[in-house]
Design an enzyme around this catalytic site. Structure first.
Site, short mmCIF file in Angstrom:
data_model
loop_
_atom_site.label_atom_id
_atom_site.label_comp_id
_atom_site.label_asym_id
_atom_site.label_seq_id
_atom_site.Cartn_x
_atom_site.Cartn_y
_atom_site.Cartn_z
CD GLN A 47 -1.11 -0.34 3.72
OE1 GLN A 47 -1.42 0.58 4.48
NE2 GLN A 47 -1.56 -1.58 3.85
CG HIS A 105 -0.52 5.78 3.53
ND1 HIS A 105 -1.59 4.91 3.55
CD2 HIS A 105 0.44 5.20 4.30
CE1 HIS A 105 -1.31 3.87 4.31
NE2 HIS A 105 -0.07 4.02 4.78
CD GLU A 121 1.86 4.11 7.90
OE1 GLU A 121 0.66 4.43 7.87
OE2 GLU A 121 2.25 2.95 7.65
CG HIS A 124 4.22 0.98 3.53
ND1 HIS A 124 3.77 2.14 2.95
CD2 HIS A 124 3.35 0.71 4.54
CE1 HIS A 124 2.68 2.57 3.56
NE2 HIS A 124 2.40 1.71 4.53
NE ARG A 143 -6.44 -2.52 1.52
CZ ARG A 143 -7.34 -1.64 1.92
NH1 ARG A 143 -7.97 -0.90 1.03
NH2 ARG A 143 -7.61 -1.50 3.20
#
Length: 404
Positions: free
Chosen positions: A102, A104, A139, A268, A287
Site C-alpha cells: 500500500q 498513502h 506514519e 510498503h 492498495r
C-alpha cells in the site's frame, strides 16, 4: 462533563482485521488470547473507531468530547492549528500475517480524492471507495518485537544484483521489467507497477520463474530473506501480482525499538511483528497487491513515489528519553524508560497520549494533585493544558504528541 482535568484514562477499540494476531494485543493488555484476530489497538479520535475518555464512572467518546471542548482538551494553539481535531492517531499494530502492499496520499491528493468521491456520491463504506477522509497519512512504525516489512523501491544496482544471484534474466518477462527500471527510474518504475498490476500475462510468465529461483537459488544468495518472504507471500496469496511486485521492494528487518518513517507515496507492506504506529489522523490506504480488497491502479500510480527509496532505520539513542525525529507536522514519538526515579516529561505543545508497554508507571501533575497508575497495555490522554507532567515507576512507555 468536566473538561478541566489534565489527564484522562483511555478506553481504546481493537480492530479485528484478518491479518491480526490472536495473542499479541491480548498479552499486552493482560488478557487471554482472543478467538478473533486482533490487528490494531487505536488510540485517538478517528471517527471510524474513537477512543473514549474515562470520566468518573462514565465514558465520553474522544471525538464527541473534542466537539464540545476542543480548546481545553487540545490546548488553544493546537485547536486553532488543526481545526479542533486531534492531529494524530496512535496504534499498536500486531501482524501475524502480511498486510497488503500500500501507499498513502499527500495532503493535496487526499483532499482532491475525497472531494471527488464525495461529489460522485460513492458511499464511504463502499468496498470500491478509495478515500475515507480528506487527510494525508505519513506514519512512523516503531518495533516492539522483531518486525519484518517491505518499504520503498530497490535501487537499480541492488535490483541488478538480485537478478544476477537468482539468475532471473533468463526470463524474458522479468528481464523486461528490470529494463523498465534501469531505463528510467521514475517513468520506468511507474510502468513496471502498472504492468504487474494490470496485465495478468506478466504475472503468468514471470511469477513461476521467480518462485523456482527463490526456492532453489534464494537460500544461498545474499537475498535469502527476500526469497523466503516471496515464497511465504505466494503461499498466502497464490498468484497475486503483489508477490511479483515484492521483488522490487526493499526488505527491512527491525529490531525492538528501531523504527521506520513512511512519507506520502512510499509503497510498503508490513509482513510480521508487533509495533507501535503513529500517524496523521487518517485511514486513507491505496492498495497495490497482496489483498482481496479493491485496488485502484490509476490512483495508486498517481500517488506513488517512484524515486530511489533508501530506507532510513531510526535507532534509539539515549535514555531515559528517546525521541524519534521525522518531518511530520502532526506527530512525534518518544520512548520513555522508567527505572524508579521520577522525571518530568518534555514540555508539550499540545495533547499527548502515553501508552505503557512494559511494567507499571505513574503519571502525575501538580494540577489538581492528580496521579494515574498505568499497568502494561493501559494508556492516558494528557490535555494540551496540562503542566509539569512527571513519570515514575518501573517500566517502559511510548508517548505520542506534537513535534517539539
Amino acid at each position: 462533563m468536566r473538561w478541566d482535568v489534565p489527564m484522562y484514562r483511555l478506553q481504546n477499540p481493537v480492530m479485528n482485521y484478518a491479518w491480526g494476531s490472536k495473542s499479541a494485543i491480548a498479552a499486552l493488555q493482560g488478557r487471554q488470547s482472543s478467538a478473533l484476530p486482533e490487528a490494531e489497538l487505536w488510540m485517538g479520535a478517528h471517527p471510524q473507531a474513537p477512543s473514549a475518555l474515562r470520566i468518573g464512572g462514565e465514558l465520553a467518546p474522544l471525538g464527541e468530547a473534542l466537539a464540545q471542548a476542543a480548546a481545553p482538551l487540545l490546548g488553544e494553539a493546537c485547536a486553532t492549528a488543526f481545526d479542533g481535531q486531534l492531529p494524530f492517531l496512535f496504534k499498536v499494530l500486531a501482524a501475524a500475517e502480511p498486510l497488503s502492499i500500500q501507499a498513502h496520499p499527500n495532503l493535496e491528493q487526499a483532499r482532491a480524492g475525497f472531494a471527488r468521491e464525495e461529489t460522485s456520491a460513492v458511499p464511504r463504506g463502499d468496498a470500491t471507495r478509495t478515500y475515507r477522509d480528506a487527510n494525508h497519512k505519513p506514519e512512523l512504525l516503531c518495533a516492539l518485537t522483531e518486525f519484518h516489512a517491505l518499504c520503498g523501491f530497490r535501487d537499480a544496482a541492488e535490483l541488478s544484483a538480485v537478478f544476477d544471484q537468482l539468475e532471473l534474466r533468463q526470463s524474458p518477462a522479468l528481464k523486461a521489467l528490470l529494463g523498465e527500471v534501469q531505463s528510467d527510474r521514475q517513468a520506468g518504475t511507474r510502468s513496471l507497477v502498472s504492468q504487474i498490476l494490470s496485465d495478468p500475462a506478466i504475472c503468468a510468465a514471470a511469477l513461476p520463474v521467480l518462485l523456482r529461483a527463490a526456492a532453489t537459488r534464494g537460500p544461498s544468495s545474499d537475498f535469502a530473506p527476500t526469497c523466503t518472504w516471496i515464497t511465504r507471500l505466494n503461499e498466502k496469496y497464490p498468484g497475486d501480482p503483489g508477490v511479483l511486485l515484492s521483488l522490487f521492494l526493499n526488505y527491512v528487518k527491525l529490531e525492538p525499538e528501531e523504527a521506520i518513517y513512511l512519507p506520502a507515496g512510499v509503497p510498503h507492506a508490513y509482513l510480521e511483528g508487533t509495533g507501535v504506529e503513529l500517524m496523521a489522523n487518517s485511514d486513507n490506504v491505496i492498495r497495490g497487491g497482496l489483498t482481496s480488497k479493491h485496488i485502484d491502479v490509476p490512483e495508486l500510480l498517481n500517488i506513488l513515489d517512484c524515486s530511489n527509496s533508501d530506507v532510513q532505520v531510526l535507532r534509539p539513542m539515549g535514555a531515559p528519553l528517546t525521541r524519534y525525529v521525522t518531518p511530520a507536522d502532526e506527530f512525534e514519538l518518544w520512548r520513555l524508560d522508567v527505572k524508579d526515579e521520577a522525571y518530568p516529561l518534555p514540555e508539550a505543545r499540545g495533547p499527548q497520549i502515553v501508552l505503557c508497554v512494559e511494567g507499571r508507571i505513574t503519571l502525575s501533575t501538580a494540577q489538581a494533585e492528580l496521579a494515574l497508575d498505568l499497568a502494561t497495555g493501559e494508556s492516558v490522554f494528557i490535555t494540551g493544558g496540562a503542566k509539569s507532567v512527571a513519570i515514575a515507576g518501573h517500566g517502559k512507555a511510548y508517548r505520542a504528541g506534537l513535534p517539539l
